[in-house]
Design a protein around this motif. Structure first.
Motif, PDB file in Angstrom:
ATOM      1  N   GLU A  35      45.720  34.049  47.825  1.00  0.00           N
ATOM      2  CA  GLU A  35      46.871  34.041  48.720  1.00  0.00           C
ATOM      3  C   GLU A  35      46.690  35.109  49.795  1.00  0.00           C
ATOM      4  OE1 GLU A  35      49.566  31.708  48.466  1.00  0.00           O
ATOM      5  OE2 GLU A  35      47.937  30.897  47.233  1.00  0.00           O
ATOM      6  N   GLN A  36      47.399  34.912  50.863  1.00  0.00           N
ATOM      7  CA  GLN A  36      47.310  35.841  51.990  1.00  0.00           C
ATOM      8  C   GLN A  36      47.688  37.247  51.534  1.00  0.00           C
ATOM      9  OE1 GLN A  36      49.757  34.662  55.292  1.00  0.00           O
ATOM     10  NE2 GLN A  36      48.579  35.852  56.763  1.00  0.00           N
ATOM     11  N   GLY A  37      46.862  38.206  51.928  1.00  0.00           N
ATOM     12  CA  GLY A  37      47.151  39.595  51.593  1.00  0.00           C
ATOM     13  C   GLY A  37      46.535  40.059  50.291  1.00  0.00           C
ATOM     14  N   VAL A  38      45.920  39.172  49.543  1.00  0.00           N
ATOM     15  CA  VAL A  38      45.277  39.543  48.281  1.00  0.00           C
ATOM     16  C   VAL A  38      43.781  39.690  48.529  1.00  0.00           C
ATOM     17  CG1 VAL A  38      44.825  38.892  45.893  1.00  0.00           C
ATOM     18  CG2 VAL A  38      47.028  38.315  46.958  1.00  0.00           C
ATOM     19  N   GLU A  39      43.259  40.870  48.224  1.00  0.00           N
ATOM     20  CA  GLU A  39      41.843  41.138  48.498  1.00  0.00           C
ATOM     21  C   GLU A  39      40.962  40.511  47.440  1.00  0.00           C
ATOM     22  OE1 GLU A  39      43.188  45.631  49.165  1.00  0.00           O
ATOM     23  OE2 GLU A  39      41.040  45.360  49.381  1.00  0.00           O
ATOM     24  N   LYS A  40      40.103  39.605  47.844  1.00  0.00           N
ATOM     25  CA  LYS A  40      39.250  38.917  46.875  1.00  0.00           C
ATOM     26  C   LYS A  40      38.199  39.844  46.262  1.00  0.00           C
ATOM     27  CE  LYS A  40      38.421  35.797  49.924  1.00  0.00           C
ATOM     28  NZ  LYS A  40      37.964  34.572  50.605  1.00  0.00           N
ATOM     29  N   ASP A  41      37.809  40.881  46.997  1.00  0.00           N
ATOM     30  CA  ASP A  41      36.831  41.814  46.434  1.00  0.00           C
ATOM     31  C   ASP A  41      37.470  42.811  45.479  1.00  0.00           C
ATOM     32  OD1 ASP A  41      35.156  41.945  49.631  1.00  0.00           O
ATOM     33  OD2 ASP A  41      34.790  40.649  47.897  1.00  0.00           O
ATOM     34  N   LYS A  42      38.759  42.918  45.567  1.00  0.00           N
ATOM     35  CA  LYS A  42      39.503  43.822  44.706  1.00  0.00           C
ATOM     36  C   LYS A  42      39.876  43.123  43.393  1.00  0.00           C
ATOM     37  CE  LYS A  42      42.475  47.224  43.818  1.00  0.00           C
ATOM     38  NZ  LYS A  42      42.029  48.591  43.536  1.00  0.00           N
ATOM     39  N   PHE A  43      40.239  41.874  43.519  1.00  0.00           N
ATOM     40  CA  PHE A  43      40.679  41.093  42.372  1.00  0.00           C
ATOM     41  C   PHE A  43      39.701  39.936  42.182  1.00  0.00           C
ATOM     42  CE2 PHE A  43      44.580  43.336  41.802  1.00  0.00           C
ATOM     43  CZ  PHE A  43      45.005  43.699  43.073  1.00  0.00           C
ATOM     44  N   LEU A  44      38.714  40.169  41.330  1.00  0.00           N
ATOM     45  CA  LEU A  44      37.662  39.186  41.118  1.00  0.00           C
ATOM     46  C   LEU A  44      38.094  38.168  40.070  1.00  0.00           C
ATOM     47  CD1 LEU A  44      34.551  41.554  41.017  1.00  0.00           C
ATOM     48  CD2 LEU A  44      35.473  40.284  42.968  1.00  0.00           C
ATOM     49  N   ILE A  45      37.951  36.910  40.405  1.00  0.00           N
ATOM     50  CA  ILE A  45      38.353  35.852  39.485  1.00  0.00           C
ATOM     51  C   ILE A  45      37.152  34.995  39.149  1.00  0.00           C
ATOM     52  CG2 ILE A  45      39.702  33.720  39.278  1.00  0.00           C
ATOM     53  CD1 ILE A  45      41.893  35.154  40.917  1.00  0.00           C
ATOM     54  N   ASN A  46      37.002  34.738  37.866  1.00  0.00           N
ATOM     55  CA  ASN A  46      35.927  33.880  37.386  1.00  0.00           C
ATOM     56  C   ASN A  46      36.508  32.829  36.458  1.00  0.00           C
ATOM     57  OD1 ASN A  46      33.754  32.974  35.490  1.00  0.00           O
ATOM     58  ND2 ASN A  46      32.528  34.287  36.785  1.00  0.00           N
ATOM     59  N   HIS A  47      36.235  31.585  36.746  1.00  0.00           N
ATOM     60  CA  HIS A  47      36.758  30.488  35.920  1.00  0.00           C
ATOM     61  C   HIS A  47      35.550  29.674  35.472  1.00  0.00           C
ATOM     62  CE1 HIS A  47      40.305  27.419  35.558  1.00  0.00           C
ATOM     63  NE2 HIS A  47      39.480  27.322  34.547  1.00  0.00           N
ATOM     64  N   ALA A  48      34.814  30.241  34.539  1.00  0.00           N
ATOM     65  CA  ALA A  48      33.506  29.698  34.172  1.00  0.00           C
ATOM     66  C   ALA A  48      33.583  28.498  33.239  1.00  0.00           C
ATOM     67  CB  ALA A  48      32.657  30.791  33.542  1.00  0.00           C
ATOM     68  N   SER A  49      34.701  28.337  32.551  1.00  0.00           N
ATOM     69  CA  SER A  49      34.815  27.200  31.642  1.00  0.00           C
ATOM     70  C   SER A  49      36.194  26.580  31.781  1.00  0.00           C
ATOM     71  CB  SER A  49      34.580  27.636  30.192  1.00  0.00           C
ATOM     72  OG  SER A  49      35.743  28.242  29.658  1.00  0.00           O
ATOM     73  N   LEU A  50      36.385  25.453  31.147  1.00  0.00           N
ATOM     74  CA  LEU A  50      37.659  24.741  31.265  1.00  0.00           C
ATOM     75  C   LEU A  50      38.778  25.389  30.463  1.00  0.00           C
ATOM     76  CD1 LEU A  50      36.405  21.058  31.185  1.00  0.00           C
ATOM     77  CD2 LEU A  50      37.560  22.189  33.071  1.00  0.00           C
ATOM     78  N   THR A  51      38.453  26.421  29.709  1.00  0.00           N
ATOM     79  CA  THR A  51      39.489  27.073  28.919  1.00  0.00           C
ATOM     80  C   THR A  51      39.598  28.567  29.178  1.00  0.00           C
ATOM     81  OG1 THR A  51      37.950  27.414  27.084  1.00  0.00           O
ATOM     82  CG2 THR A  51      39.291  25.397  27.038  1.00  0.00           C
ATOM     83  N   LEU A  52      38.825  29.086  30.113  1.00  0.00           N
ATOM     84  CA  LEU A  52      38.833  30.531  30.309  1.00  0.00           C
ATOM     85  C   LEU A  52      38.761  30.913  31.781  1.00  0.00           C
ATOM     86  CD1 LEU A  52      38.623  33.498  29.268  1.00  0.00           C
ATOM     87  CD2 LEU A  52      36.153  33.140  29.143  1.00  0.00           C
ATOM     88  N   SER A  53      39.695  31.741  32.196  1.00  0.00           N
ATOM     89  CA  SER A  53      39.637  32.368  33.518  1.00  0.00           C
ATOM     90  C   SER A  53      39.807  33.867  33.309  1.00  0.00           C
ATOM     91  CB  SER A  53      40.755  31.836  34.420  1.00  0.00           C
ATOM     92  OG  SER A  53      40.770  32.534  35.664  1.00  0.00           O
TER      93      SER A  53
END
Lengths: 108, 118
Positions: free
Chosen positions: B59-77
């Motif tokens: 979302e706007q204003g959220v730093e992607k380098d600050k808040f890293l998200i990984n959704h590597a499987s269908l049951t885990l983020s």
């Protein structure tokens, strides 16, 4: 303008009272709606889903008015345990839009 | 019972450290998960949408380098708050989108993670 708007309240009602909240939405393409309740410092929990004109579950009735773009939640015979913040949520494909919540205090 | 598990529920850390939060869908596969942040007495704020196998949408204003998200499987983020600072202290909540056979979709929330950065 926010996608979903709610009166923040608080609504202070005595036990046994009937209370109703309204929620308006701006996106006419919204497909479905939900009411969640959130207790202080806890996660939101699904209360009801609203896909068509309305839904009833025990003391809780949700109604959807697409013409006027609002959803309502009616709680009958309020219990002390109903005290919480009620979140109205609209859904449009992969997006969920949260209202800021309406706080309900049920008093003995 | 819980359909979405979030761990840990509480983290206290020193400024400058990184914190990893896990969100698991227990009984269903979730191609989409959401990460929210909530400050005291405020509403949920969507931070990002996590899509399995692809990059998250922030979302706007959220730093992607600050808040890293990984959704590597269908049951885990996972959400990693990198180099946390006191202003990152908040209640972080994940949710997973469940799609029924009739294409109705509902969000189920994890129990949240309360992060306190000293």
């Amino acid at each position: 303008r926010k996608e979903v708007e709610q009166d923040p309240g608080p609504f202070n009602v005595p036990e046994g009272a009937t209370v109703a909240f309204n929620c308006t939405y701006s996106n006419s393409a919204s497909q479905s709606f939900f009411w969640y309740r959130q207790d202080c410092r806890k996660e939101p929990k699904l209360l009801m889903s609203v896909y068509s004109s309305g839904n009833e579950d025990g003391r809780f009735t949700a109604q959807l008015n697409r013409a006027s773009q609002y959803i309502s939640l009616l709680i009958r015979d309020s219990k002390l345990s109903d005290s919480a913040t009620y979140l109205c949520v609209g859904n449009n494909f992969n997006k969920f839009y949260f209202g800021s919540g309406t706080k309900l205090n049920v008093k003995p | 019972g819980a359909v979405v598990s979030q761990h840990p529920s509480r983290v206290i850390c020193k400024s400058g450290t990184s914190v990893k939060i896990e969100c698991r869908s227990l009984d269903f596969q979730a191609t989409t998960m959401f990460w929210y942040r909530q400050f005291p007495k405020q509403s949920l704020m969507l931070m990002a949408t996590s899509n399995e196998g692809s990059k998250a949408t922030y979302e706007q204003g959220v730093e992607k380098d600050k808040f890293l998200i990984n959704h590597a499987s269908l049951t885990l983020s996972t959400l990693t708050v990198t180099s946390a600072h006191p202003e990152d202290s908040s209640f972080y909540i994940c949710s997973a989108r469940w799609i029924s056979g009739s294409s109705k979709n509902i969000q189920y929330f994890g129990a949240g993670t309360r992060l306190s950065v000293l």
